[in-house]
Design an enzyme around this catalytic site. Structure first.
Site, short mmCIF file in Angstrom:
data_model
loop_
_atom_site.label_atom_id
_atom_site.label_comp_id
_atom_site.label_asym_id
_atom_site.label_seq_id
_atom_site.Cartn_x
_atom_site.Cartn_y
_atom_site.Cartn_z
N ARG A 43 -1.49 -9.00 13.16
CA ARG A 43 -1.95 -8.10 12.03
C ARG A 43 -2.51 -8.82 11.06
O ARG A 43 -3.69 -8.24 10.61
CB ARG A 43 -0.83 -7.23 11.47
CG ARG A 43 -0.43 -6.34 12.84
CD ARG A 43 1.13 -5.89 12.33
NE ARG A 43 1.13 -4.99 11.06
CZ ARG A 43 2.44 -4.73 10.63
NH1 ARG A 43 3.46 -5.14 10.96
NH2 ARG A 43 2.26 -4.01 9.46
N ARG A 84 10.15 -0.59 13.12
CA ARG A 84 9.06 -0.76 13.58
C ARG A 84 8.78 -1.80 14.45
O ARG A 84 9.09 -3.04 14.35
CB ARG A 84 8.11 -0.85 12.20
CG ARG A 84 7.68 0.45 11.66
CD ARG A 84 6.92 0.38 10.34
NE ARG A 84 5.60 -0.44 10.54
CZ ARG A 84 4.79 -0.35 9.72
NH1 ARG A 84 4.88 0.47 8.46
NH2 ARG A 84 3.56 -0.85 9.73
N ARG A 110 -10.06 0.75 7.42
CA ARG A 110 -9.62 -0.84 7.65
C ARG A 110 -11.00 -1.36 8.63
O ARG A 110 -10.90 -2.44 9.05
CB ARG A 110 -8.57 -0.70 8.79
CG ARG A 110 -7.30 -0.90 8.03
CD ARG A 110 -6.08 -0.68 9.28
NE ARG A 110 -4.85 -1.47 8.99
CZ ARG A 110 -3.83 -0.79 8.27
NH1 ARG A 110 -4.01 0.31 8.00
NH2 ARG A 110 -2.76 -1.64 8.11
N LYS A 126 0.91 -1.18 0.12
CA LYS A 126 0.09 -0.15 -0.16
C LYS A 126 0.91 1.22 0.02
O LYS A 126 0.70 2.23 -0.87
CB LYS A 126 -0.97 0.05 1.19
CG LYS A 126 -1.79 -1.08 1.23
CD LYS A 126 -2.81 -1.09 2.34
CE LYS A 126 -2.16 -1.02 3.65
NZ LYS A 126 -1.67 -2.22 4.35
N ARG A 185 11.41 -6.19 6.33
CA ARG A 185 11.19 -4.70 6.59
C ARG A 185 11.79 -4.59 8.10
O ARG A 185 12.35 -3.61 8.27
CB ARG A 185 10.04 -4.32 6.07
CG ARG A 185 9.88 -2.80 6.51
CD ARG A 185 8.54 -2.04 6.24
NE ARG A 185 7.42 -2.63 6.89
CZ ARG A 185 6.09 -2.39 6.59
NH1 ARG A 185 5.78 -1.58 5.70
NH2 ARG A 185 5.20 -2.65 7.46
P1 B4P Z 1 3.56 -1.83 2.45
O1 B4P Z 1 2.37 -2.96 2.34
O2 B4P Z 1 3.87 -0.94 1.47
O3 B4P Z 1 3.47 -1.51 3.81
P2 B4P Z 1 2.61 -0.61 4.58
O4 B4P Z 1 1.92 0.37 3.82
O5 B4P Z 1 3.37 0.14 5.70
O6 B4P Z 1 1.29 -1.44 5.30
P3 B4P Z 1 1.32 -1.73 6.55
O7 B4P Z 1 -0.20 -2.27 6.64
O8 B4P Z 1 2.26 -2.70 7.21
O9 B4P Z 1 1.26 -0.73 7.67
P4 B4P Z 1 0.36 0.57 8.18
O10 B4P Z 1 1.08 2.06 8.41
O11 B4P Z 1 -0.91 0.93 7.14
O12 B4P Z 1 5.00 -2.55 2.36
C1 B4P Z 1 5.68 -3.54 3.17
C2 B4P Z 1 6.78 -4.11 2.50
O13 B4P Z 1 6.82 -4.95 1.42
C3 B4P Z 1 8.04 -2.91 2.41
O14 B4P Z 1 9.10 -3.33 2.96
C4 B4P Z 1 8.16 -2.86 0.99
O15 B4P Z 1 9.25 -2.50 0.24
C5 B4P Z 1 7.92 -4.54 0.53
N1 B4P Z 1 7.31 -4.60 -0.90
C6 B4P Z 1 6.12 -3.58 -1.32
N2 B4P Z 1 5.96 -4.12 -2.67
C7 B4P Z 1 6.66 -5.11 -2.98
C8 B4P Z 1 6.69 -5.93 -4.11
N3 B4P Z 1 5.89 -5.98 -5.27
N4 B4P Z 1 7.71 -6.80 -4.09
C9 B4P Z 1 8.67 -7.27 -2.83
N5 B4P Z 1 8.35 -6.53 -1.83
C10 B4P Z 1 7.42 -5.48 -1.75
O16 B4P Z 1 -0.43 0.25 9.47
C11 B4P Z 1 0.38 -0.06 10.68
C12 B4P Z 1 -0.53 -0.14 11.74
O17 B4P Z 1 -1.26 1.10 12.04
C13 B4P Z 1 -1.89 -1.30 12.05
O18 B4P Z 1 -1.32 -2.69 11.95
C14 B4P Z 1 -2.62 -0.46 13.04
O19 B4P Z 1 -2.40 -0.98 14.25
C15 B4P Z 1 -2.40 0.79 12.82
N6 B4P Z 1 -3.50 1.36 11.83
C16 B4P Z 1 -3.10 2.16 10.66
N7 B4P Z 1 -4.36 2.53 9.86
C17 B4P Z 1 -5.38 2.36 10.79
C18 B4P Z 1 -6.83 2.16 10.66
N8 B4P Z 1 -7.35 2.98 9.67
N9 B4P Z 1 -7.45 1.86 11.76
C19 B4P Z 1 -7.23 1.28 12.82
N10 B4P Z 1 -5.72 1.20 12.63
C20 B4P Z 1 -4.65 1.60 11.94
#
Ligand code: B4P
Length: 191
Positions: free
Chosen positions: A146, A135, A90, A14, A129
């Site tokens: 998660r 993190r 979410r 994302k 990551r």
């Molecule tokens: P991403 O998937 O881009 O990670 P993210 O956006 O940080 O998503 P995540 O769900 O983990 O975290 P968020 O901050 O939203 O990438 C992950 C890894 O994969 C990276 O290292 C990237 O380089 C790699 N990658 C990407 N594409 C690739 C590909 N094609 N091939 C290989 N590798 C690849 O949420 C964190 C926490 O915040 C949640 O658990 C929750 O507690 C809270 N939170 C956030 N939003 C919330 C909401 N709306 N409601 C309630 N709680 C919330």
């Protein structure tokens, strides 16, 4: 306005693909995860509350998240060409609140990009990551929680948008550029 929800399990890309969307479409971007991590790093009361949930892999309560999105829209609505919602909504309650908020600006979600990635690949990415991200939620136990929370609380959001005919399924495995080509096609046909 072109409003895009980028949706998928933790580690599905994302944040990664949001960067491509911002560059290509010059839209505003809001990542609830980034906003929460900012609150934690600046030691606010909200950050302390968020950390308790995030460290366990749980969702942060809906009212906190909806309040953050409300203030974000309040600040950007007059100039924005559209918004990329990254990691939000979410829960179904968050999706309903977003619909109501966008209605007040006479706009709506154009498309929900559903990044599909198998669970073993998600775990591999997040563990990788975790080696450099600092993190506290990128460790195996929290990653498993998660994923469980995603399956129980977040996946139903897809049905909400499917009923509105607003979901584009995107295969989220492969090169970042190849995935983005599919994303671009989906966004362009939703415009
Ligand atoms: P991403 O998937 O881009 O990670 P993210 O956006 O940080 O998503 P995540 O769900 O983990 O975290 P968020 O901050 O939203 O990438 C992950 C890894 O994969 C990276 O290292 C990237 O380089 C790699 N990658 C990407 N594409 C690739 C590909 N094609 N091939 C290989 N590798 C690849 O949420 C964190 C926490 O915040 C949640 O658990 C929750 O507690 C809270 N939170 C956030 N939003 C919330 C909401 N709306 N409601 C309630 N709680 C919330």
């Amino acid at each position: 306005m072109l409003n895009i929800v980028i949706f998928g399990p933790p580690g599905s890309g994302k944040g990664t693909q949001s960067e491509n969307l911002i560059k290509t479409y010059q839209l505003e971007h809001v990542s609830t995860g980034d906003l929460l991590r900012h609150e934690i790093s600046t030691n606010t009361q909200l950050g302390a509350l968020a950390k308790k949930h995030m460290d366990k892999g749980e969702l942060v309560p809906d009212e906190v998240i909806i309040g953050m999105i409300d203030s974000f829209l309040d600040k950007c609505s007059t100039t924005a060409k559209g918004v990329i919602f990254d990691g939000f909504p979410r829960t179904v309650a968050q999706a309903e609140a977003l619909n109501d908020l966008l209605k007040t600006y006479n706009t709506e979600v154009a498309v929900t990009l559903n990044l599909e990635v198998p669970e073993d690949e998600l775990i591999t990415r997040l563990i990788e990551r975790g080696k450099t991200s600092g993190r506290s939620d990128d460790n195996l136990d929290t990653i498993k929680s998660r994923l469980d929370v995603y399956n129980k609380q977040t996946k139903p959001v897809l049905d909400f948008y499917k009923k509105l005919g607003k979901v584009a399924d995107i295969k989220g495995v492969g090169s970042i550029d190849a995935i983005f080509a599919d994303i671009k096609q989906a966004v362009d046909s939703a415009k």
